[in-house]
Design an enzyme around this catalytic site. Structure first.
Site, short mmCIF file in Angstrom:
data_model
loop_
_atom_site.label_atom_id
_atom_site.label_comp_id
_atom_site.label_asym_id
_atom_site.label_seq_id
_atom_site.Cartn_x
_atom_site.Cartn_y
_atom_site.Cartn_z
N HIS A 132 41.48 34.19 27.42
CA HIS A 132 42.97 34.20 27.05
C HIS A 132 43.00 33.16 25.40
CE1 HIS A 132 44.24 37.17 29.75
NE2 HIS A 132 44.03 36.67 30.32
N ASP A 169 37.07 40.37 34.63
CA ASP A 169 38.76 39.52 35.07
C ASP A 169 39.42 40.79 35.34
OD1 ASP A 169 39.55 36.68 35.28
OD2 ASP A 169 41.24 38.35 34.17
N HIS A 171 41.95 40.77 33.93
CA HIS A 171 43.43 40.63 32.55
C HIS A 171 42.16 40.96 31.33
CE1 HIS A 171 45.09 38.32 36.11
NE2 HIS A 171 46.23 38.67 35.56
N ASP A 257 39.90 37.97 40.24
CA ASP A 257 41.30 38.47 40.27
C ASP A 257 41.79 40.52 40.50
OD1 ASP A 257 41.08 38.76 37.68
OD2 ASP A 257 42.73 37.35 37.19
ZN LIG Z 1 42.53 36.93 35.24
#
Ligand SMILES: [Zn+2]
Lengths: 321, 218
Positions: A132, A169, A171, A257
């Site tokens: 991120h 991931d 995200h 996740d």
């Molecule tokens: Zn994540």
């Protein structure tokens, strides 16, 4: 298990000292410990070797990040602040230097891959995570973009310009996309929960890259609840994208996740799905990148499932035909 | 919500006495598709779109011998002859919602924005409308996530939700309440600015509300 392959874990005890303040913060040192424990109790336990990383140099950090962000980050931790920009991004006094060591794991891993001609499996067991992080600010527990810094290193140090980053991931790796979306040589593929529902609200399917980088981004958002069936449908798409892009090195943003029991996403991946992903990634690496595959840990917050999922992923990478 | 904040100010304009050829050239150089036509005082006279210009050209089935002649004649045509003169317009104090209704009811893609003397001060396109609502709802805002909560009719649900956000120190940027339709339940949409959405969901559930999960069994 494939004959003669070792699992090289690039990791450092210092990673556990990046203190995120306790409370409800999910990005905690125990994450690395549960993965170590799961690996130590796995069928591949005997083939694990530890490689201590070096820190990323200032120049290597600057291959993606702005100088201003480096100053701001360092100043924030040295002045005793507990977070940077947003309470998500918890830091402690040592976090800056630990983050440079986290970014360095990929670089040490790449050196190893280039020395042993892709013989071994390289997994960077590292934190803080990176995908991120933007050029000039932290986001979502991430400070330096480990995957991007590794991609730049592969390009600059070894002349492998055609680097692909594949991020599973839950995200979207907004920082990786920002870094790579305008250039023709690199590409970014991300499997993530649909941005209408999920953090960080980026990674729309319509975004395919900008300018000279048009066509180099492949966002594959999944609806909440998606699991094995939906992921399997994506694999041929990713493969044909690789056929088009012909990358010569592959970096994996390995976050866990998306597991059904991990509450940080609405995705419903099973543990065995990570073995399938590992196998698929091994094949991509073998068929396109001469086994030059570097995996870097991103997210994954359900402690028991995190260890199990990471071990399942490695088992897939190591699996014999 | 005022159109003033979302329009493109001082757009590129032409004079109605300029030609189709000039307008085609202009549109070829820029990404926009509408040209407002103004007189020497800047007062709006009409608007031409790329569609108007395309349909002014001879159709491809025209006889090739006549085609060149017709085409050169068209190219010299004054824009005043092909422009839409009764186009819909808005004032700077109109709202984005006004534009939405106009776009919905008329097959148009752009609205000239005028001052009280009908002088052109801006242009507002469907693209601008999308951008305005996108900003308003925070779609694609980096670092945010949306949580849907079933509206149980509690008259204080909005203030309670905000209270939870404040108490948990969660940065919340949008709170939207929507009544039920035949196909959907009454719902509250909360856009929060944190990675740790699960902690937010748990706090909301602990207060007795139901998080709506947008799937049943995928
Ligand atoms: Zn994540």
């Amino acid at each position: 298990m494939r004959h003669g392959s070792s699992l090289i874990l690039v990791t450092d005890p210092a990673y556990s000292r990046h203190d995120t303040g306790g409370g409800e913060h999910p990005e905690i040192p125990e994450r690395l410990q549960v993965i170590r424990d799961a690996f130590d109790h796995s069928p591949f336990a005997q083939s694990i070797h530890i490689l201590l990383p070096r820190p990323a140099s200032r120049a290597e950090l600057l291959s993606f990040h702005d100088e201003a962000w480096l100053f701001r980050f360092e100043e924030a931790v040295l002045s005793g602040r507990t977070y940077v920009d947003h309470p998500d991004n918890q830091v402690c006094y040592e976090s800056y230097s630990i983050a440079t060591l986290s970014a360095g794991a990929g670089l040490s891993g790449i050196d190893r891959i280039e020395q042993d001609a892709g013989q071994d499996i390289i997994f960077c067991l590292t934190r803080p995570p990176g995908h991120h992080a933007e050029a000039n600010h932290p986001l979502g527990f991430c400070f330096f973009n480990n995957c991007v810094i590794a991609a730049r290193y592969w390009q600059n140090r070894y002349g492998r310009n055609r680097v692909a980053v594949l991020d599973f991931d839950a995200h979207h790796g907004n920082g990786i996309q920002s870094a790579l979306e305008s250039e023709p040589d690199t590409c970014y593929i991300s499997i993530h929960e649909h941005p209408s529902f999920s953090y960080p609200g980026t990674g729309w399917e319509e975004e395919r890259g900008l300018g000279a980088g048009k066509g180099t981004v492949l966002n594959l958002p999944l609806p909440p609840g998606a699991g094995e069936e939906q992921v399997r449908r994506l694999l041929p798409k990713i493969r044909s994208f690789f056929e088009e892009m012909q990358p010569e090195a592959l970096i994996i943003g390995a976050g866990f996740d998306a597991h059904v029991e991990d509450e940080m996403s609405g995705l419903a991946f099973s543990t065995p799905l990570y073995t399938e992903l590992g196998r698929f990634i091994f094949e991509l690496g073998r068929d396109f990148c001469s086994n030059r595959v570097l995996s870097i840990l991103e997210g994954g917050y359900h402690l028991p499932r995190l260890g199990e999922s990471a071990a399942a992923y490695i088992a897939g990478l190591l699996k014999d035909d | 919500m005022f159109i003033h904040y979302h329009m493109t100010p001082t757009p590129t304009t032409m004079h109605p006495e300029q030609t189709v050829a000039e307008a085609i050239e202009l549109l070829a150089c820029f990404p926009f598709r509408h040209i407002p036509l103004v007189d020497d005082e800047g007062v709006l006279q009409g608007i031409v779109s790329d569609r108007d210009l395309r349909s002014a050209k001879p159709s491809s089935v025209a006889q090739s011998s006549q085609r060149a002649m017709v085409e050169s004649k068209v190219m010299q045509t004054r824009l005043s002859q092909i422009m839409s003169t009764n186009c819909r317009t808005l004032s700077a104090m109109a709202t984005v919602d006004d534009a939405l209704f106009l776009f919905e009811a008329n097959a148009i893609g752009a609205l000239p924005i005028l001052d009280d003397e009908r002088r052109l001060i801006g242009i507002f396109t469907i693209g601008d409308l999308l951008k305005a609502y996108k900003t308003m709802f925070g779609v694609g805002e980096r670092g945010a996530a949306m949580i849907s909560i079933v509206d149980d009719g509690d008259p204080r649900i909005m203030s309670k939700l905000i209270g939870i956000m404040e108490e948990k120190n969660v940065h919340c940027t949008r709170l939207l309440r929507k009544s039920a339709t035949r196909r959907t339940k009454a719902m509250i949409y909360l856009r929060v600015n944190t990675y740790n959405t699960r902690a937010v969901q748990k706090a909301i559930e602990a207060a007795g509300y139901e998080i709506h999960v947008p799937y049943s069994a995928v």
